[in-house]
Design an enzyme around this catalytic site. Structure first.
Site, short mmCIF file in Angstrom:
data_model
loop_
_atom_site.label_atom_id
_atom_site.label_comp_id
_atom_site.label_asym_id
_atom_site.label_seq_id
_atom_site.Cartn_x
_atom_site.Cartn_y
_atom_site.Cartn_z
N HIS A 148 0.86 -1.17 0.00
CA HIS A 148 0.00 0.00 0.00
C HIS A 148 0.90 1.23 0.00
O HIS A 148 1.40 1.67 1.05
CB HIS A 148 -0.90 0.02 1.25
CG HIS A 148 -1.92 -1.06 1.30
ND1 HIS A 148 -2.92 -1.17 0.36
CD2 HIS A 148 -2.12 -2.07 2.18
CE1 HIS A 148 -3.69 -2.20 0.67
NE2 HIS A 148 -3.22 -2.77 1.75
N VAL A 149 1.14 1.81 -1.15
CA VAL A 149 2.02 2.97 -1.26
C VAL A 149 1.63 3.78 -2.49
O VAL A 149 1.24 3.22 -3.52
CB VAL A 149 3.50 2.54 -1.34
CG1 VAL A 149 3.81 1.75 -2.61
CG2 VAL A 149 4.44 3.74 -1.20
#
Length: 394
Positions: A148-149
């Site tokens: 998650h980035v």
């Protein structure tokens, strides 16, 4: 022997003696021409800052070493192309589904799957960006890295750009899934989720979603509901501000850096497209996804206590998320265009513009698997059936 023959033979001998010299001059000219071309090519190489793209593509496909350089046997396995894939998964958009599938596929197709256990740090400082990109580039290819980035611009720091993939979801459905999952979790039981979120007070946990939206609580208003676009816009501070700038930059990044961005509402088509575009990673993924064992697990992981807000609240929320819906419809159109190009007939309905999006909102998105910080425990719990399933589909 006829008179004069020796003279003629002598002339013939002299003529032959000149031939090697003529061939040598020709060879000399050829060598000089080759040297000139080499020097010109080298100058062109340096002035343009490196090798042409085709050479980089070939190097990425074959690796940096060659048979001539190593003087050894030809490598027994040719790396798939592309061999570096990044899935910067968007929260509450089915990424737990895809990651569990990838665990099976990595074992089956022998690629390196690196799934980060960092779930709540999507925005990075410049030094953190560089460190992460360098660490990703050091993973032995072929690899697929997922976290998650927000989008990382590798080329900005002169690091080889990987291929990006992603999946998004109807923005309001994503918001509702996140709202109720944070409070009540899924099939593992509400009490377990209470233990995982000890800092959440009861007045926040049981806050009516209509009150949250209509009274403009921070969780239900901007910039908190401006969530999907920053994943594609990138790390620039303006990417977090709801507006046209972030929206257009996100669209540009999708067109220039992403192989595919699918939509969760058509997940089977997304998996089929991934299988077509990245067969070295996703071959056989639909067989696994449609297997009874996998479906059974998927049906057990829906978010509990989820319900649809009032029509008034939905209208307010839609207005706040209008940029998110602009981006979602853009991605949906691009995905349908890609399906048509490969001959995959779409059975989806037209884009959900207001007020049509309000119709049957809770039923439009299937519940394959919800994902969030519990990903690691999910994978541990699923180990036993994953091994059995792999043996059945291998």
């Amino acid at each position: 022997m006829l008179p004069g023959s020796p003279e003629r033979n002598g002339r013939k001998s002299g003529f032959l003696s000149v031939l090697p010299w003529r061939f040598s001059l020709r060879g000399y000219g050829f060598c000089m021409s080759a040297l000139f071309l080499f020097c010109f090519g080298s100058l062109f190489y340096q002035l343009n800052g490196g090798p042409p793209k085709i050479l980089l593509d070939i190097r990425q496909y074959l690796g940096s070493s060659t048979y001539l350089n190593d003087h050894g046997s030809i490598p027994p396995r040719v790396l798939p192309f592309p061999s570096q894939v990044v899935y910067n998964r968007v929260g509450k958009c089915g990424s737990r589904t895809v990651v569990i599938l990838l665990r099976l596929l990595a074992e089956k197709h022998q690629f390196n799957l690196i799934s980060s256990d960092i779930h709540n740090k999507t925005r990075l400082t410049k030094h953190e960006q560089v460190d992460l990109m360098k660490n990703i580039s050091k993973i032995p290819p072929p690899f697929l890295y997922t976290r998650h980035v927000h989008f990382l611009n590798f080329s900005r720091f002169r690091i080889e750009e990987p291929v990006y993939i992603n999946i998004i979801r109807d923005p309001i459905n994503r918001f509702l899934s996140n709202y109720f999952f944070r409070r009540f979790g899924d099939w593992r039981g509400e009490q377990n989720h209470l233990i995982r979120t000890p800092g959440m007070k009861d007045d926040e946990r049981y806050l009516d979603i209509n009150v949250c939206i209509l009274e403009n609580y921070p969780e239900c208003s901007n910039p908190r509901v401006f969530y999907i676009i920053p994943y594609f816009c990138g790390q620039h501070p303006q990417c977090r501000e709801p507006g046209v700038w972030a929206l257009e930059r996100a669209k540009q990044n999708v067109m220039e850096n992403y192989l595919i961005v699918g939509i969760l509402e058509e997940l089977e088509d997304v998996l089929l497209m991934l299988e077509r575009l990245l067969p070295h990673y996703f071959a056989g993924v639909l067989n696994i996804y449609k297997s009874p064992e996998y479906k059974k697990l998927g049906n057990m992981t829906g978010t509990v206590r989820k319900h649809t807000p009032s029509l008034e609240a939905l209208k307010v929320l839609y207005h706040r998320m209008r940029y998110e819906y602009d981006f979602y419809n853009f991605i949906r159109d691009q995905f349908h265009l890609m399906k048509r190009k490969i001959g995959l007939k779409s059975t989806a309905k037209p884009p959900a513009y207001a007020p049509a999006f309000l119709r049957d909102l809770a039923l439009r998105t299937p519940q394959p698997l919800d994902e969030d910080e519990e990903l690691d425990s999910d994978l541990e719990d699923a180990n036993s059936w994953l091994q059995d399933l792999y043996q059945n589909v291998a």
